[in-house]
Design an enzyme around this catalytic site. Structure first.
Site, PDB file in Angstrom:
ATOM      1  N   ASP A 241      39.895  18.484   2.078  1.00 59.23           N
ATOM      2  CA  ASP A 241      39.532  18.571   0.669  1.00 59.23           C
ATOM      3  C   ASP A 241      39.051  19.956   0.293  1.00 59.23           C
ATOM      4  OD1 ASP A 241      40.179  15.965   0.086  1.00 59.23           O
ATOM      5  OD2 ASP A 241      38.229  15.216   0.695  1.00 59.23           O
TER       6      ASP A 241
ATOM      7  N   ARG B  72      30.232  22.811   5.152  1.00 55.35           N
ATOM      8  CA  ARG B  72      30.620  23.487   3.914  1.00 55.35           C
ATOM      9  C   ARG B  72      29.913  24.841   3.863  1.00 55.35           C
ATOM     10  NH1 ARG B  72      30.149  18.394  -0.402  1.00 55.35           N
ATOM     11  NH2 ARG B  72      31.676  17.048   0.630  1.00 55.35           N
TER      12      ARG B  72
ATOM     13  N   GLN C 260      27.776  11.917   4.761  1.00 55.80           N
ATOM     14  CA  GLN C 260      27.875  10.918   3.705  1.00 55.80           C
ATOM     15  C   GLN C 260      28.666   9.710   4.174  1.00 55.80           C
ATOM     16  OE1 GLN C 260      29.748  13.154   0.509  1.00 55.80           O
ATOM     17  NE2 GLN C 260      31.771  12.447   1.056  1.00 55.80           N
TER      18      GLN C 260
END
Length: 343
Positions: free
Chosen positions: A55, A109, A124
């Protein structure tokens, strides 16, 4: 930028915090899987580069990558989230509408701007369910939002029952709003200021339509063009089949995002969103090519921040109090000055 409180004292001790984190995670994932008919699956830490599976989040963040010696130097990428991987998994499993999967997603990230709620390390619950074509509506999306919110509410009471100092603050119901309505109502406020205003007013809100153009030509917040559907007309004057669950965080005196979710793109909406974002060349990636051919199951899914949920329910001031990550010297110094103990 989220501001840390000037005066802060953790309600739970470090040992109680660690025990509470385990309790929250065990209880919430059981509640979520039961509420949405989700089976747990094992998730990848990395995926092959160049497949279009990883993503891009807002469309610009670069993933951590490495080459595998024993696979002829094949380049791999650490996942940033699993939105597209989950859709492939559901298609592979042949799940029927109304049934889905969830997993523990651990990601890196490195392009994040670090602060009280943003970390390099992301954990998550990534979840996704198969849906019928007829359920590609904002009404169905909102029904699922309410179910997810019920799980959050239950977890809040479960925690209060064990730690009475953590009194429940969430409202009974979540308020459903639309990003374009908020822009029209508060044209002089920034998207973040609008979030703060409505989160404080209602306690818990779902802002629908994240990523598509608002009446002023801007967007409420960034979304990559190849997982959530933010371009489809909803039939009631709005656009977008996705959104964010936000609650009011009294410790940070700010709106606080717990979950991002949405109905995933159809072949038609994917093509339109790639064009609008100026990246039609992505259609050549394997994931995108299969989707455009109609080979992938229609799904609805999202992510719920584990450390974020723990941070909110435990009334913590910094996400580093509920997860282990790395922080710059300025953050470390500021937290020490304010009495914030990072794990």
């Amino acid at each position: 930028m989220i501001k840390l409180p000037s005066k802060y004292k953790s309600i739970l001790s470090p040992k109680e915090t660690e025990h509470a984190i385990v309790s929250i995670k065990d209880f919430f994932q059981t509640a979520l899987s039961t509420e949405l008919n989700l089976s747990r699956v094992t998730a990848p830490l990395f995926v092959k580069s160049g497949m279009g599976i990883n993503d891009d989040l807002n469309g610009v963040e670069k993933p951590v990558s490495f080459n595998v010696k024993d696979m002829n130097g094949q380049k791999m990428e650490i996942v940033q989230s699993l939105a597209k991987w989950k859709r492939l998994k559901i298609t592979e499993m042949g799940l029927k509408p109304g049934f889905g999967i969830y997993t523990d997603m651990n990601a890196l990230r490195p392009d994040e701007d670090l602060d009280a709620i943003h970390s390099i390390y992301v954990d998550q619950w990534d979840w996704c369910m198969a849906i019928d074509e007829k359920d590609r509506t904002v009404f169905y999306l909102h029904e699922i939002v309410k179910k997810v919110y019920r799980c959050i509410k239950r977890t809040e009471f479960f925690l209060y029952d064990r730690y009475p100092a953590l009194e429940p603050i969430l409202p009974e119901d979540i308020k459903i709003l639309f990003a374009d309505d908020l822009q029209k109502k508060y044209p002089d406020l920034t998207p973040k200021q609008r979030e703060d205003k409505v989160a404080k007013e209602y306690g818990a809100v779902f802002i629908t339509g994240i990523g598509g153009q608002l009446p002023d030509g801007k967007i409420h917040d960034g979304r990559a063009p190849d997982y959530d559907d933010w371009i489809t007309e909803t039939g009631d004057g709005h656009r977008g089949l996705n959104g964010d669950i936000l609650v009011w965080n009294p410790v940070l005196n700010s709106a606080f995002e717990l979950s991002s979710m949405g109905i995933r793109v159809s072949p038609t909406s994917l093509k339109m969103q790639l064009e609008e974002r100026g990246c039609p060349e992505r259609a050549k990636f394997e994931f995108h090519s299969r989707l455009l051919k109609g080979e992938l199951t229609q799904t609805l899914g999202g992510g719920i921040g584990q450390s974020r949920l723990c941070m909110f329910l435990l009334r913590k001031a910094h996400i580093g109090e509920t997860q282990v990550s790395m922080w710059n010297d300025e953050i470390l110094k500021d937290c020490k000055k304010r009495g914030i103990t990072l794990l």
